[in-house]
Design a protein around this motif. Sequence first.
Motif, PDB file in Angstrom:
ATOM      1  N   GLY A  28     -29.322  16.583  19.644  1.00  0.00           N
ATOM      2  CA  GLY A  28     -29.769  17.050  20.955  1.00  0.00           C
ATOM      3  C   GLY A  28     -29.202  18.416  21.270  1.00  0.00           C
ATOM      4  O   GLY A  28     -28.618  19.096  20.420  1.00  0.00           O
ATOM      5  N   ALA A  29     -29.368  18.817  22.540  1.00  0.00           N
ATOM      6  CA  ALA A  29     -28.926  20.133  22.987  1.00  0.00           C
ATOM      7  C   ALA A  29     -27.436  20.301  22.741  1.00  0.00           C
ATOM      8  O   ALA A  29     -26.639  19.404  23.002  1.00  0.00           O
ATOM      9  CB  ALA A  29     -29.236  20.317  24.475  1.00  0.00           C
ATOM     10  N   GLY A  30     -27.048  21.469  22.225  1.00  0.00           N
ATOM     11  CA  GLY A  30     -25.642  21.778  21.982  1.00  0.00           C
ATOM     12  C   GLY A  30     -25.096  21.237  20.681  1.00  0.00           C
ATOM     13  O   GLY A  30     -23.931  21.429  20.370  1.00  0.00           O
ATOM     14  N   ILE A  31     -25.918  20.530  19.897  1.00  0.00           N
ATOM     15  CA  ILE A  31     -25.481  19.988  18.609  1.00  0.00           C
ATOM     16  C   ILE A  31     -26.327  20.624  17.517  1.00  0.00           C
ATOM     17  O   ILE A  31     -27.554  20.594  17.584  1.00  0.00           O
ATOM     18  CB  ILE A  31     -25.629  18.452  18.560  1.00  0.00           C
ATOM     19  N   MET A  32     -25.675  21.214  16.553  1.00  0.00           N
ATOM     20  CA  MET A  32     -26.394  21.822  15.436  1.00  0.00           C
ATOM     21  C   MET A  32     -26.745  20.745  14.428  1.00  0.00           C
ATOM     22  O   MET A  32     -25.919  20.341  13.610  1.00  0.00           O
ATOM     23  CB  MET A  32     -25.541  22.903  14.775  1.00  0.00           C
ATOM     24  N   GLY A  33     -27.930  20.208  14.492  1.00  0.00           N
ATOM     25  CA  GLY A  33     -28.362  19.153  13.574  1.00  0.00           C
ATOM     26  C   GLY A  33     -28.008  17.782  14.107  1.00  0.00           C
ATOM     27  O   GLY A  33     -28.180  17.492  15.284  1.00  0.00           O
ATOM     28  N   THR A  34     -27.492  16.937  13.229  1.00  0.00           N
ATOM     29  CA  THR A  34     -27.157  15.569  13.616  1.00  0.00           C
ATOM     30  C   THR A  34     -25.713  15.245  13.229  1.00  0.00           C
ATOM     31  O   THR A  34     -25.143  15.852  12.334  1.00  0.00           O
ATOM     32  CB  THR A  34     -28.086  14.553  12.931  1.00  0.00           C
ATOM     33  N   ILE A  35     -25.161  14.260  13.932  1.00  0.00           N
ATOM     34  CA  ILE A  35     -23.823  13.738  13.647  1.00  0.00           C
ATOM     35  C   ILE A  35     -23.945  12.225  13.543  1.00  0.00           C
ATOM     36  O   ILE A  35     -24.487  11.583  14.446  1.00  0.00           O
ATOM     37  CB  ILE A  35     -22.818  14.091  14.768  1.00  0.00           C
TER      38      ILE A  35
END
Length: 168
Positions: free
Chosen positions: A39-46
């Motif tokens: 989502g917003a503010g996250i580069m890719g996925t965690i």
Amino acid sequence: MMRSGNIINHRVLVNDIEVDDVINIQLPNIEQQTVEMNGAGIMGTIAMPTTGQFGSLELSISYKSVSRSVLRLQKPGNQNIEIRFVKDYMDSNGQMLPQGSKVFATGVMKSSEGGTIENNGSIEGSVTYEIWRYRVVVDGVEILLIDKLANIFRVDGVDYMRRVNAAL
């Protein structure tokens, strides 16, 4: 600083009865269940671990013959497994000393590999358990406890489920 050496010897007990002809034990891989975050503010996925949620814990015992104690490993129902082992370690003075450790596991038999019978060979079968309680004690001190049914997850004395259990 302590440096670990090799395992000197080990024993396996199931329901307080020693098991003969054990070759080795494969301890469980501990994998926390995750949920993908993005989502917003996250580069890719965690892949974010969920507190206190673990995947399957499997423990396998390999043996080299068929005996009464080995066949007891295949009993249905709850099994209490105790693994005792002693390893060398080097203390800060460079002296090699033995150190005792124990692994306690509770679970049920999940699968059994019978092994192979051939001349001039050993059978080399194994039994795999699904574990729901897993405890590791090193030199008399509990290092790890995962109890899926009692909602306990402790590492080195810290109870990581304390707040979760308090909120429940």
